[in-house]
Write an enzyme that holds these catalytic residues in place. Sequence first.
Site, PDB file in Angstrom:
ATOM      1  N   LYS A 180      29.090 -18.019 -25.853  1.00 31.04           N
ATOM      2  CA  LYS A 180      28.082 -17.173 -26.513  1.00 31.04           C
ATOM      3  C   LYS A 180      28.486 -15.706 -26.531  1.00 31.04           C
ATOM      4  CE  LYS A 180      24.374 -20.122 -26.967  1.00 31.04           C
ATOM      5  NZ  LYS A 180      23.209 -20.723 -26.367  1.00 31.04           N
TER       6      LYS A 180
ATOM      7  N   LYS B 136      22.819 -26.224 -35.001  1.00 34.25           N
ATOM      8  CA  LYS B 136      21.882 -25.553 -35.909  1.00 34.25           C
ATOM      9  C   LYS B 136      22.530 -24.371 -36.602  1.00 34.25           C
ATOM     10  CE  LYS B 136      18.262 -26.633 -32.735  1.00 34.25           C
ATOM     11  NZ  LYS B 136      17.679 -26.193 -31.480  1.00 34.25           N
TER      12      LYS B 136
ATOM     13  N   LYS C   3      30.886 -29.803 -32.477  1.00 35.83           N
ATOM     14  CA  LYS C   3      29.542 -30.342 -32.273  1.00 35.83           C
ATOM     15  C   LYS C   3      28.621 -30.017 -33.460  1.00 35.83           C
ATOM     16  CE  LYS C   3      26.272 -28.376 -29.424  1.00 35.83           C
ATOM     17  NZ  LYS C   3      25.408 -28.148 -28.264  1.00 35.83           N
TER      18      LYS C   3
HETATM   19  P1  AMP Z   1      20.014 -27.062 -28.646  1.00 39.66           P
HETATM   20  O1  AMP Z   1      19.855 -27.466 -30.047  1.00 39.66           O
HETATM   21  O2  AMP Z   1      21.384 -26.535 -28.371  1.00 39.66           O
HETATM   22  O3  AMP Z   1      18.908 -26.204 -28.123  1.00 39.66           O
HETATM   23  O4  AMP Z   1      19.930 -28.417 -27.793  1.00 39.66           O
HETATM   24  C1  AMP Z   1      18.753 -29.170 -27.606  1.00 39.66           C
HETATM   25  C2  AMP Z   1      19.115 -30.493 -26.979  1.00 39.66           C
HETATM   26  O5  AMP Z   1      19.845 -31.295 -27.909  1.00 39.66           O
HETATM   27  C3  AMP Z   1      20.015 -30.373 -25.739  1.00 39.66           C
HETATM   28  O6  AMP Z   1      19.714 -31.370 -24.809  1.00 39.66           O
HETATM   29  C4  AMP Z   1      21.394 -30.584 -26.304  1.00 39.66           C
HETATM   30  O7  AMP Z   1      22.296 -31.048 -25.366  1.00 39.66           O
HETATM   31  C5  AMP Z   1      21.127 -31.601 -27.403  1.00 39.66           C
HETATM   32  N1  AMP Z   1      22.097 -31.453 -28.481  1.00 39.66           N
HETATM   33  C6  AMP Z   1      22.321 -30.343 -29.241  1.00 39.66           C
HETATM   34  N2  AMP Z   1      23.283 -30.561 -30.147  1.00 39.66           N
HETATM   35  C7  AMP Z   1      23.706 -31.838 -29.968  1.00 39.66           C
HETATM   36  C8  AMP Z   1      24.684 -32.663 -30.589  1.00 39.66           C
HETATM   37  N3  AMP Z   1      25.446 -32.229 -31.590  1.00 39.66           N
HETATM   38  N4  AMP Z   1      24.833 -33.918 -30.131  1.00 39.66           N
HETATM   39  C9  AMP Z   1      24.075 -34.386 -29.130  1.00 39.66           C
HETATM   40  N5  AMP Z   1      23.130 -33.668 -28.503  1.00 39.66           N
HETATM   41  C10 AMP Z   1      22.939 -32.412 -28.902  1.00 39.66           C
END
Ligand code: AMP
Length: 325
Positions: free
Chosen positions: A110, A195, A192
């Site tokens: 980040k 968003k 990955k």
């Molecule tokens: P975030 O969108 O980064 O706030 O993540 C929210 C939740 O979704 C967390 O538990 C992440 O580990 C999971 N997560 C985010 N992106 C992915 C992805 N591409 N594949 C699997 N899990 C994800």
Amino acid sequence: MRVFSGVRPTGKLHIGNYLGAIRQWLELQEKEDCIFCIVDLHAITTPFHPKELQKNIFETAISYLSSGLNPEKCVFFVQSRVKEHTELSWILGTICPIGELKRMTQFKEKTKKHKKYVNAGLLNYPLLMAADILLYQADIVPVGSDQVQHVELTRELARRFNQKFGNTFRVPKILLPKIGAKIMSLQNPRKKMSKTDTEKGYIGIFDTPKEIEKKVMAAVTDPGKKIVYNPQRKPGISNLLVIYSLFSGKEIKELEKEFRGKGYAVFKKSLISLLITTLEPLRKKRKELLQREVYVREILNKGAKKAQKIATSTMEKVKQNMGLS
Ligand code: AMP
Ligand code: TRP
């Protein structure tokens, strides 16, 4: 068993979030004592617009409720409503060497990404996350694989605190999804799904059938024609197979058989119709909830009240054991 997990209220949720996190929450709420939190205080460590924050929190709440989170079966609330999160985070900072925070992968990533926004909050992010978890004496923390390092630090801090000040916190265990812990971008299957990716890189859980079709058809595939799972050699098709498998409940091996000799186009078309059928009810539910703002706010208020009770009780213990009260 007490379960705790959090989600940042940043923008739209995608099928990576759904398969990596939400789906697991839905299973857990059926059998365990679950607390789920929209972590707005984590969201402000990266650039954000004050005018949009409330909207994003509300959108996130609606996303989870539309996905099937049931406020009768779990506690669902917004982090900043319970002040003990920040209080405990400060305290945990006093038993955490700076080096342990500086070596966190997410911090490094980040700070590279937001070069003009390297703030102390970003460094202390894992402390606030540890506070979230320990405050509720969680036994289990379901997250995606990118959060493993943070939960490990949480475990270490809990052990250290207990050793220094007497038994106070439960030491939580991480719970990773079996497969699909990491759904990859449709545009770059070695990265990955995120968003912050380009629109075409992710499928939002509320995407229209048209959008789903466009994005899957445009998804990057690999040389050759075979539908086989091989993340090293065929990262694009392997990612689509994982998505297919998780949404359909079919084993990847089964899918390889089903699509043997059929080529990418047939496979993609089938995936499109699977995604549309699975996601359509979520889109409908969202539409309905958008009309019921008071009802959604009431759910979050009730959640915060329940969370507050547990948080107060843990903080009393923390302060007593440290000699702060
Ligand atoms: P975030 O969108 O980064 O706030 O993540 C929210 C939740 O979704 C967390 O538990 C992440 O580990 C999971 N997560 C985010 N992106 C992915 C992805 N591409 N594949 C699997 N899990 C994800
Ligand atoms: N850091 C997590 C993420 O980026 C979100 C989060 C905050 C969290 N506090 C938590 C997850 C506590 C699990 C438990 O996804």
